[in-house]
Write a protein that holds these residues in place. Sequence first.
Motif, PDB file in Angstrom:
ATOM      1  N   UNK A 137       0.787  -1.172  -0.057  1.00 53.51           N
ATOM      2  CA  UNK A 137       0.028  -0.006  -0.017  1.00 53.51           C
ATOM      3  C   UNK A 137       0.762   1.198  -0.074  1.00 53.51           C
ATOM      4  N   UNK A 138       1.905   1.165   0.865  1.00 52.42           N
ATOM      5  CA  UNK A 138       2.793   2.334   0.920  1.00 52.42           C
ATOM      6  C   UNK A 138       3.433   2.733  -0.439  1.00 52.42           C
ATOM      7  N   UNK A 161       3.660   5.967  -5.505  1.00 55.22           N
ATOM      8  CA  UNK A 161       3.694   6.099  -7.058  1.00 55.22           C
ATOM      9  C   UNK A 161       2.406   6.800  -7.278  1.00 55.22           C
ATOM     10  N   UNK A 162       1.461   6.834  -6.646  1.00 54.79           N
ATOM     11  CA  UNK A 162       0.194   7.710  -6.954  1.00 54.79           C
ATOM     12  C   UNK A 162       0.723   9.194  -6.838  1.00 54.79           C
ATOM     13  N   UNK A 189      13.230   8.921  12.048  1.00 53.93           N
ATOM     14  CA  UNK A 189      14.390   8.975  12.894  1.00 53.93           C
ATOM     15  C   UNK A 189      15.315   7.628  12.830  1.00 53.93           C
ATOM     16  N   UNK A 190      14.931   6.883  11.755  1.00 52.65           N
ATOM     17  CA  UNK A 190      15.793   5.619  11.783  1.00 52.65           C
ATOM     18  C   UNK A 190      16.908   5.816  10.740  1.00 52.65           C
ATOM     19  N   UNK A 191      17.886   5.194  11.031  1.00 51.24           N
ATOM     20  CA  UNK A 191      19.372   5.121  10.034  1.00 51.24           C
ATOM     21  C   UNK A 191      19.245   4.013   9.434  1.00 51.24           C
ATOM     22  N   UNK A 192      18.384   2.751   9.700  1.00 50.89           N
ATOM     23  CA  UNK A 192      18.357   1.612   8.882  1.00 50.89           C
ATOM     24  C   UNK A 192      17.521   1.841   7.587  1.00 50.89           C
ATOM     25  N   UNK A 193      17.576   2.827   6.950  1.00 55.23           N
ATOM     26  CA  UNK A 193      16.595   3.235   6.048  1.00 55.23           C
ATOM     27  C   UNK A 193      16.575   2.266   4.702  1.00 55.23           C
ATOM     28  N   UNK A 194      17.859   1.924   4.387  1.00 50.77           N
ATOM     29  CA  UNK A 194      18.007   1.283   3.141  1.00 50.77           C
ATOM     30  C   UNK A 194      17.256  -0.289   3.331  1.00 50.77           C
ATOM     31  N   UNK A 195      17.465  -1.049   4.207  1.00 46.58           N
ATOM     32  CA  UNK A 195      16.849  -2.436   4.412  1.00 46.58           C
ATOM     33  C   UNK A 195      15.349  -2.258   4.486  1.00 46.58           C
ATOM     34  N   UNK A 196      15.092  -1.331   5.348  1.00 46.42           N
ATOM     35  CA  UNK A 196      13.671  -1.396   5.500  1.00 46.42           C
ATOM     36  C   UNK A 196      12.837  -0.500   4.634  1.00 46.42           C
ATOM     37  N   UNK A 242       9.398  -0.521  -0.435  1.00 40.70           N
ATOM     38  CA  UNK A 242       9.240   0.153  -1.571  1.00 40.70           C
ATOM     39  C   UNK A 242       9.878  -0.501  -2.702  1.00 40.70           C
ATOM     40  N   UNK A 243      11.028  -1.245  -2.735  1.00 39.67           N
ATOM     41  CA  UNK A 243      11.495  -1.919  -3.666  1.00 39.67           C
ATOM     42  C   UNK A 243      12.952  -1.277  -3.638  1.00 39.67           C
TER      43      UNK A 243
END
Length: 279
Positions: free
Chosen positions: A10-11, A16-17, A30-37, A42-43
């Motif tokens: 959904x996100x 994309x919408x 706040x998170x620094x673990x942005x890439x994996x999450x 989102x792909x």
Amino acid sequence: MDMSRGTPDLLQHFTLWFVQANVLCHSVTLSNHRNKGMTHMMGPDWKDLFDVVIVQADKPTFFTDGAKPFRRMDERGNLLWEKTDRLEKGQVYQQGNLYEFLQLTGWVGSGVLYFGDHIYSDLADLTLRHGWRTGAIIPELESEISIINGPQYSYTLTWLQSLTGILERMQMYRSAEAQEVLLEWVKERQELRAQTKNLFNPYFGSLFRSYHNPTYFSRRLSRLADVYMTSVACLLNYDLGYTFFPRRTPMQHEAPLWIDQLCSGCTKTPFLDDMSNIR
């Protein structure tokens, strides 16, 4: 936009919408673990969906403290210490502050809509100091709506409102027999009030209402958020040009017209035809 709420599919669909409609998007987290999450949600090309990406923003001081500068991060997550004089698409920036963000992007005033899941740390300063439009993400709303749309709540609330109206009009009768009936109705009304509250939570009731009064949380939400929903993905049910108009709530000295009640969703309540003549 705080991207910590919502399911991955959904996100992605929601973002994309916006992108297809040429709407500028930014993510502050706040998170620094942005890439994996974000890759999970989102792909692998998630950075292409946002015009600005900021991590470790240190909210809520991000919105109030103008001392921390932006630092760009490389692909390995290392900080680059050269001065940031622009925020580029496809790059990831750490910390920073809202005042510098406004200068670098020019995103000011009511043309900006920001989503967050905390009305104080996310939304308060943005709407009160900077005039941004704000959307509150409240996951608990899903269960409350489910209860409100249920037949037990609809029936109980309809009869509670009707019984209250009857009591207001019939209490002028002072005979002993009439007073006995009125006392029974008052007792029944108290039971109905407790029933509607306990349907949400037996200890403190609804998150938004305490009996007939809005809760403190509900009042602050109305002050600090322009819209609220369970997830940003709820907006997928509406056209991008859709306008959400504020609802008119009758004041105590105003006559509550029946059409106002129809607008608030009472068309689904049982026995509506029978109740429509009770004024």
